[in-house]
Design a protein around this motif. Sequence first.
Motif, short mmCIF file in Angstrom:
data_model
loop_
_atom_site.label_atom_id
_atom_site.label_comp_id
_atom_site.label_asym_id
_atom_site.label_seq_id
_atom_site.Cartn_x
_atom_site.Cartn_y
_atom_site.Cartn_z
N UNK A 271 0.80 -1.22 0.00
CA UNK A 271 0.00 0.00 0.00
C UNK A 271 0.83 1.25 0.00
N UNK A 272 2.14 1.12 0.24
CA UNK A 272 3.03 2.27 0.16
C UNK A 272 3.40 2.92 1.47
N UNK A 273 2.73 2.56 2.57
CA UNK A 273 3.09 3.13 3.87
C UNK A 273 4.40 2.53 4.37
N UNK A 274 5.04 3.22 5.32
CA UNK A 274 6.30 2.74 5.87
C UNK A 274 6.21 2.60 7.39
N UNK A 275 7.01 1.68 7.92
CA UNK A 275 7.07 1.45 9.36
C UNK A 275 8.52 1.19 9.75
N UNK A 276 8.78 1.22 11.04
CA UNK A 276 10.08 0.82 11.56
C UNK A 276 10.34 -0.62 11.13
N UNK A 277 11.51 -0.88 10.59
CA UNK A 277 11.80 -2.20 10.06
C UNK A 277 11.71 -3.30 11.12
N UNK A 278 11.86 -2.93 12.39
CA UNK A 278 11.83 -3.92 13.46
C UNK A 278 10.43 -4.47 13.73
N UNK A 279 9.39 -3.77 13.25
CA UNK A 279 8.03 -4.27 13.49
C UNK A 279 7.42 -4.86 12.22
N UNK B 136 3.09 8.00 15.39
CA UNK B 136 3.33 7.74 13.98
C UNK B 136 4.70 8.24 13.55
N UNK B 137 5.24 9.21 14.26
CA UNK B 137 6.53 9.79 13.90
C UNK B 137 7.71 8.95 14.36
N UNK B 138 7.45 7.88 15.13
CA UNK B 138 8.53 6.97 15.52
C UNK B 138 8.39 5.64 14.79
N UNK B 139 7.40 5.51 13.93
CA UNK B 139 7.28 4.33 13.08
C UNK B 139 6.82 3.07 13.78
N UNK B 140 6.34 3.18 15.01
CA UNK B 140 5.90 2.01 15.77
C UNK B 140 4.38 1.87 15.82
N UNK B 141 3.68 2.79 15.19
CA UNK B 141 2.21 2.77 15.23
C UNK B 141 1.66 2.71 13.81
N UNK B 142 0.53 2.03 13.67
CA UNK B 142 -0.13 1.92 12.37
C UNK B 142 -1.63 2.09 12.53
N UNK C 22 -8.93 -7.56 16.05
CA UNK C 22 -7.66 -6.98 16.44
C UNK C 22 -7.56 -6.76 17.94
N UNK C 23 -8.64 -6.30 18.54
CA UNK C 23 -8.63 -6.06 19.98
C UNK C 23 -8.40 -7.35 20.77
N UNK C 24 -8.85 -8.46 20.23
CA UNK C 24 -8.74 -9.73 20.93
C UNK C 24 -7.48 -10.52 20.56
N UNK C 25 -6.82 -10.17 19.49
CA UNK C 25 -5.71 -10.98 19.01
C UNK C 25 -4.40 -10.24 18.77
N UNK C 26 -4.43 -8.92 18.73
CA UNK C 26 -3.21 -8.18 18.36
C UNK C 26 -2.06 -8.41 19.34
N UNK C 27 -2.35 -8.65 20.61
CA UNK C 27 -1.29 -8.82 21.60
C UNK C 27 -0.40 -10.02 21.27
N UNK C 28 -0.96 -11.02 20.58
CA UNK C 28 -0.19 -12.22 20.23
C UNK C 28 0.97 -11.88 19.30
N UNK C 29 0.88 -10.74 18.66
CA UNK C 29 1.91 -10.33 17.70
C UNK C 29 2.69 -9.11 18.19
N UNK C 30 2.43 -8.73 19.44
CA UNK C 30 3.18 -7.62 20.05
C UNK C 30 2.55 -6.26 19.90
N UNK C 31 1.29 -6.21 19.44
CA UNK C 31 0.61 -4.93 19.25
C UNK C 31 -0.49 -4.72 20.31
#
Length: 264
Positions: free
Chosen positions: A109-117, A186-192, A205-214
């Motif tokens: 989609x063209x968006x960018x994030x911190x490569x670690x996530x 959003x300016x630190x690249x850790x949020x989407x 997402x609210x019930x499962x995102x924690x399994x992936x660290x979010x």
Amino acid sequence: MQVRNDHPRRSQKRRRKRFPWGDIVATLLVVAICVYVFMSFGEKTPDEETPVRGTSAPTTTQAQDNVQVGILAESTQPTLSDIDWNLVLVNHENAIPENYEINLVEVAGGEKVDERIYDPLMEMLEAAKEGNWDQLPMVVSGYRTQAKQQKLFDDKVAKYQNEGHSKSEAEEMAKQWGAVPGYSEHQIGLAVDINGATYDLYFWLQENSYKYGFIFRYPGYKTELTGVAEEVWHYRYVGVEAATEMYEKGLCLEEYLAERQEEK
């Protein structure tokens, strides 16, 4: 110390000439005081100068934001060496730490994030496909530059002003729905921000995102702590361990970090 003797009943004839020790001592004392004052206040090295705020206006809005970020980050945020990168706190009271560095990678989609996530984010979005949504979940907003965050905030302020609110009222209202530049995750690249075809995606997402660290960063019942109204689409990476604990205890990031601080 010089002692004056000007009693009217003393006879001038009875005075004896004395060497003016008192005058000399007084003169030396005055000279010493002047030297002390000059040495103490006459010169200061740049490192000794106390920052003065508000004495001169930067030439651009972005320059002003950058100055504010530097000042507030120094006073409210621990250094990056004191905290885990995934738990850096950026909110309405805590600016992005000074000299924060980030390596970005592009997602679909063209968006960018911190490569670690990147990997855990892709795993979460892949797992979310099991919901058989008409539209696959995707990142619609990732990393933002200072300029982009400024524009988003200004547009929100303008919207409220057009509705009849004063500028100060509009700014306060805008802060409920968007971060002030320099204070956005959003300016630190850790949020989407994640979007899908139906609202059911956000329940998943609210019930499962924690399994992936979010974590679901801005639930409505935590607004007083986060400073942001509910955003069901906004997810922040904190790592699986932290996310799991926050999910199980019902904590937001501010509460979780406060608990960690108390335990130290």
